[in-house]
Design a protein around this motif. Structure first.
Motif, PDB file in Angstrom:
ATOM      1  N   ARG A 176      79.947  12.654  25.272  1.00  0.00           N
ATOM      2  CA  ARG A 176      81.354  12.370  25.600  1.00  0.00           C
ATOM      3  C   ARG A 176      81.933  11.311  24.671  1.00  0.00           C
ATOM      4  NH1 ARG A 176      79.524  12.779  31.012  1.00  0.00           N
ATOM      5  NH2 ARG A 176      79.437  10.510  31.221  1.00  0.00           N
ATOM      6  N   LEU A 177      81.144  10.294  24.363  1.00  0.00           N
ATOM      7  CA  LEU A 177      81.617   9.241  23.462  1.00  0.00           C
ATOM      8  C   LEU A 177      81.847   9.795  22.061  1.00  0.00           C
ATOM      9  CD1 LEU A 177      79.305   6.311  24.590  1.00  0.00           C
ATOM     10  CD2 LEU A 177      81.787   6.345  24.793  1.00  0.00           C
ATOM     11  N   LEU A 178      80.914  10.601  21.579  1.00  0.00           N
ATOM     12  CA  LEU A 178      81.043  11.161  20.243  1.00  0.00           C
ATOM     13  C   LEU A 178      82.229  12.106  20.128  1.00  0.00           C
ATOM     14  CD1 LEU A 178      77.278  11.965  19.518  1.00  0.00           C
ATOM     15  CD2 LEU A 178      78.639  10.228  18.361  1.00  0.00           C
ATOM     16  N   SER A 179      82.620  12.728  21.226  1.00  0.00           N
ATOM     17  CA  SER A 179      83.680  13.728  21.187  1.00  0.00           C
ATOM     18  C   SER A 179      85.041  13.146  20.837  1.00  0.00           C
ATOM     19  CB  SER A 179      83.778  14.443  22.538  1.00  0.00           C
ATOM     20  OG  SER A 179      84.237  13.557  23.553  1.00  0.00           O
ATOM     21  N   GLY A 180      85.163  11.818  20.843  1.00  0.00           N
ATOM     22  CA  GLY A 180      86.434  11.192  20.489  1.00  0.00           C
ATOM     23  C   GLY A 180      86.844  11.424  19.052  1.00  0.00           C
ATOM     24  N   MET A 181      85.896  11.903  18.216  1.00  0.00           N
ATOM     25  CA  MET A 181      86.215  12.210  16.820  1.00  0.00           C
ATOM     26  C   MET A 181      86.048  13.698  16.524  1.00  0.00           C
ATOM     27  SD  MET A 181      84.649   9.141  14.500  1.00  0.00           S
ATOM     28  CE  MET A 181      85.383   7.504  14.516  1.00  0.00           C
ATOM     29  N   THR A 182      85.831  14.512  17.515  1.00  0.00           N
ATOM     30  CA  THR A 182      85.602  15.937  17.304  1.00  0.00           C
ATOM     31  C   THR A 182      86.757  16.559  16.536  1.00  0.00           C
ATOM     32  OG1 THR A 182      84.304  16.108  19.319  1.00  0.00           O
ATOM     33  CG2 THR A 182      85.224  18.140  18.439  1.00  0.00           C
ATOM     34  N   SER A 201      91.545   4.275  22.309  1.00  0.00           N
ATOM     35  CA  SER A 201      90.319   3.787  22.917  1.00  0.00           C
ATOM     36  C   SER A 201      89.183   4.786  22.723  1.00  0.00           C
ATOM     37  CB  SER A 201      90.535   3.545  24.414  1.00  0.00           C
ATOM     38  OG  SER A 201      89.322   3.175  25.036  1.00  0.00           O
ATOM     39  N   LYS A 202      89.467   6.069  22.898  1.00  0.00           N
ATOM     40  CA  LYS A 202      88.443   7.087  22.700  1.00  0.00           C
ATOM     41  C   LYS A 202      87.985   7.129  21.248  1.00  0.00           C
ATOM     42  CE  LYS A 202      89.580  10.284  26.471  1.00  0.00           C
ATOM     43  NZ  LYS A 202      90.022  11.668  26.804  1.00  0.00           N
ATOM     44  N   LEU A 203      88.943   7.025  20.343  1.00  0.00           N
ATOM     45  CA  LEU A 203      88.606   7.020  18.926  1.00  0.00           C
ATOM     46  C   LEU A 203      87.771   5.796  18.569  1.00  0.00           C
ATOM     47  CD1 LEU A 203      88.977   8.380  16.166  1.00  0.00           C
ATOM     48  CD2 LEU A 203      91.088   7.081  15.899  1.00  0.00           C
ATOM     49  N   GLU A 204      88.138   4.660  19.116  1.00  0.00           N
ATOM     50  CA  GLU A 204      87.416   3.414  18.861  1.00  0.00           C
ATOM     51  C   GLU A 204      85.969   3.499  19.350  1.00  0.00           C
ATOM     52  OE1 GLU A 204      88.444  -1.342  19.431  1.00  0.00           O
ATOM     53  OE2 GLU A 204      89.289   0.146  20.791  1.00  0.00           O
ATOM     54  N   LYS A 205      85.785   4.040  20.552  1.00  0.00           N
ATOM     55  CA  LYS A 205      84.445   4.153  21.111  1.00  0.00           C
ATOM     56  C   LYS A 205      83.618   5.213  20.377  1.00  0.00           C
ATOM     57  CE  LYS A 205      85.695   2.510  25.742  1.00  0.00           C
ATOM     58  NZ  LYS A 205      84.859   1.289  25.715  1.00  0.00           N
ATOM     59  N   ALA A 206      84.287   6.274  19.912  1.00  0.00           N
ATOM     60  CA  ALA A 206      83.580   7.285  19.131  1.00  0.00           C
ATOM     61  C   ALA A 206      83.078   6.697  17.820  1.00  0.00           C
ATOM     62  CB  ALA A 206      84.504   8.474  18.865  1.00  0.00           C
ATOM     63  N   PHE A 207      83.886   5.845  17.208  1.00  0.00           N
ATOM     64  CA  PHE A 207      83.460   5.119  16.002  1.00  0.00           C
ATOM     65  C   PHE A 207      82.280   4.218  16.344  1.00  0.00           C
ATOM     66  CE2 PHE A 207      83.371   1.260  13.546  1.00  0.00           C
ATOM     67  CZ  PHE A 207      83.586   1.653  12.235  1.00  0.00           C
ATOM     68  N   ALA A 208      82.400   3.467  17.447  1.00  0.00           N
ATOM     69  CA  ALA A 208      81.393   2.464  17.795  1.00  0.00           C
ATOM     70  C   ALA A 208      80.023   3.090  18.056  1.00  0.00           C
ATOM     71  CB  ALA A 208      81.858   1.664  19.017  1.00  0.00           C
ATOM     72  N   ILE A 209      79.989   4.204  18.779  1.00  0.00           N
ATOM     73  CA  ILE A 209      78.691   4.816  19.079  1.00  0.00           C
ATOM     74  C   ILE A 209      78.055   5.364  17.813  1.00  0.00           C
ATOM     75  CG2 ILE A 209      79.673   7.076  19.704  1.00  0.00           C
ATOM     76  CD1 ILE A 209      76.588   5.378  21.300  1.00  0.00           C
ATOM     77  N   ARG A 210      78.864   5.924  16.920  1.00  0.00           N
ATOM     78  CA  ARG A 210      78.327   6.421  15.659  1.00  0.00           C
ATOM     79  C   ARG A 210      77.765   5.280  14.819  1.00  0.00           C
ATOM     80  NH1 ARG A 210      81.914  10.467  16.842  1.00  0.00           N
ATOM     81  NH2 ARG A 210      81.463  12.535  15.961  1.00  0.00           N
ATOM     82  N   TYR A 211      78.526   4.211  14.721  1.00  0.00           N
ATOM     83  CA  TYR A 211      78.048   3.106  13.894  1.00  0.00           C
ATOM     84  C   TYR A 211      76.829   2.443  14.527  1.00  0.00           C
ATOM     85  CZ  TYR A 211      78.044  -0.170  10.167  1.00  0.00           C
ATOM     86  OH  TYR A 211      77.647  -0.849   9.061  1.00  0.00           O
ATOM     87  N   LEU A 212      76.809   2.337  15.848  1.00  0.00           N
ATOM     88  CA  LEU A 212      75.678   1.719  16.531  1.00  0.00           C
ATOM     89  C   LEU A 212      74.391   2.492  16.273  1.00  0.00           C
ATOM     90  CD1 LEU A 212      74.654  -0.467  18.480  1.00  0.00           C
ATOM     91  CD2 LEU A 212      75.223   1.076  20.370  1.00  0.00           C
ATOM     92  N   ILE A 213      74.466   3.820  16.319  1.00  0.00           N
ATOM     93  CA  ILE A 213      73.286   4.645  16.062  1.00  0.00           C
ATOM     94  C   ILE A 213      72.723   4.346  14.670  1.00  0.00           C
ATOM     95  CG2 ILE A 213      72.492   7.012  15.661  1.00  0.00           C
ATOM     96  CD1 ILE A 213      74.531   7.857  17.867  1.00  0.00           C
ATOM     97  N   GLY A 214      73.597   4.305  13.670  1.00  0.00           N
ATOM     98  CA  GLY A 214      73.148   4.019  12.315  1.00  0.00           C
ATOM     99  C   GLY A 214      72.645   2.607  12.132  1.00  0.00           C
ATOM    100  N   ALA A 215      73.311   1.650  12.786  1.00  0.00           N
ATOM    101  CA  ALA A 215      72.927   0.242  12.642  1.00  0.00           C
ATOM    102  C   ALA A 215      71.556  -0.029  13.260  1.00  0.00           C
ATOM    103  CB  ALA A 215      73.983  -0.660  13.280  1.00  0.00           C
ATOM    104  N   ILE A 216      71.278   0.587  14.398  1.00  0.00           N
ATOM    105  CA  ILE A 216      69.955   0.436  15.002  1.00  0.00           C
ATOM    106  C   ILE A 216      68.891   1.011  14.067  1.00  0.00           C
ATOM    107  CG2 ILE A 216      68.454   1.189  16.892  1.00  0.00           C
ATOM    108  CD1 ILE A 216      70.340  -1.015  17.719  1.00  0.00           C
TER     109      ILE A 216
END
Length: 316
Positions: free
Chosen positions: A82-88, A166-181
């Motif tokens: 659901r979070l990733l879908s903000g950039m679908t 907000s959805k776009l922001e969270k979609a960005f955040a989850i993507r970047y978090l995955i890569g940063a980890i």
């Protein structure tokens, strides 16, 4: 794309409104919100240009993402989806698995905006005392990025007028978090070797030049490429590529099951970074000389620890 696609124009406009709204916020939350939205705009610009990425460093992130996905409960998978879908729809290459390559894709498209967020340089003093060096830590780093993305994801949903950004922001955040980890499990992204010749540090091996391949010219690239053992994938991924990634993830988890990895008891992000740094300090600079080709013993050792750390990163 920007000027002709009405949906994107709407997202961009509402994003500006969201950034203006953030001046009403205070302290850390305002700083994080403004930073994240700025990078969202950068992402939108480069995603308009990006069709296929040749970021070969992405291979490690894909394996970690595959390991993680197999470990997650269905409820968590649904939340992430659901979070990733903000950039679908913004880019056909951003599938669920490929979301792990988000920041590498931006680099491949020509953006340098994310570079500082990929590293946390802990000084490794080699033949020089700390008091004799001029090392200065990065102003922004992977630890700051991870905390910022978590803060963004934990922020309560705004009023209905700001749901889009907000959805776009969270979609960005989850993507970047995955890569940063993923990045904090690459040894050379947690260290800076400080010597008399390089009192400001070698930036995680970027200035430690080696003779290896046409693409791999320094120590950081060698470890990013897992000693050259991980081949690049053309994007979007083909079914045969996905199958290969799944097989590698399965092999890694069989070699390194959870029960033998004591590091998995670490839950603090800073301590995770420090743990990876110890791999770099103990192994990365040992048995290798600048300007020379790494020995087979060195690359075998490095490949072992890359497999181990990639598996740890996937579990985490």
């Amino acid at each position: 794309f920007f000027f002709n696609d009405t949906a994107t124009t709407e997202i961009y406009t509402k994003g500006i409104v969201g950034s203006v709204r953030c001046v009403q916020e205070t302290g850390y939350q305002r700083r994080v919100h403004g930073i994240v939205m700025n990078y969202v705009f950068i992402f939108l610009f480069f995603s308009a240009c990006l069709t296929i990425s040749f970021a070969w460093e992405c291979s490690a992130h894909l394996i970690m993402m595959q390991i993680a996905w197999k470990e997650l409960a269905d409820e968590d998978k649904n939340k992430i989806t659901r979070l990733l879908s903000g950039m679908t729809g913004l880019n056909p290459g951003f599938t669920l698995l490929e979301s792990a390559c988000f920041h590498e894709d931006m680099t491949a498209a020509g953006s340098t905006a994310f570079d500082l967020w990929k590293n946390y340089e802990i000084p490794y003093y080699d033949g020089i005392k700390e008091t004799e060096a001029n090392f200065t830590a990065l102003l922004t780093d992977s630890l700051f990025a991870i905390k910022s993305m978590i803060q963004t994801l934990q922020t309560k949903a705004p009023a209905s007028s700001a749901i889009m950004d907000s959805k776009l922001e969270k979609a960005f955040a989850i993507r970047y978090l995955i890569g940063a980890i993923g990045d904090i499990h690459q040894p050379m992204r947690t260290i800076a070797r400080v010597t008399r010749q390089l009192p400001f540090g070698d930036h995680g091996g970027e200035l430690f030049l080696i003779d290896y391949t046409q693409k791999i010219k320094n120590l950081k690239l060698l470890w990013d490429a897992a000693m050259g053992r991980l081949l690049p994938y053309d994007r979007p991924l083909k079914p045969v590529d996905i199958k290969g990634i799944e097989q590698l993830a399965l092999l890694f988890t069989k070699e390194f099951p959870r029960e033998i990895l004591e590091e998995l008891s670490i839950t603090d992000i800073w301590l995770m970074i420090k743990n990876t740094y110890l791999y770099a300090a103990h192994y990365a600079y040992k048995g290798i000389r600048e300007g020379e080709r790494p020995s087979p013993d060195y690359t075998e050792m490095g490949w072992y620890y890359c497999r181990r750390l990639l598996t740890i990163g996937g579990y985490r």
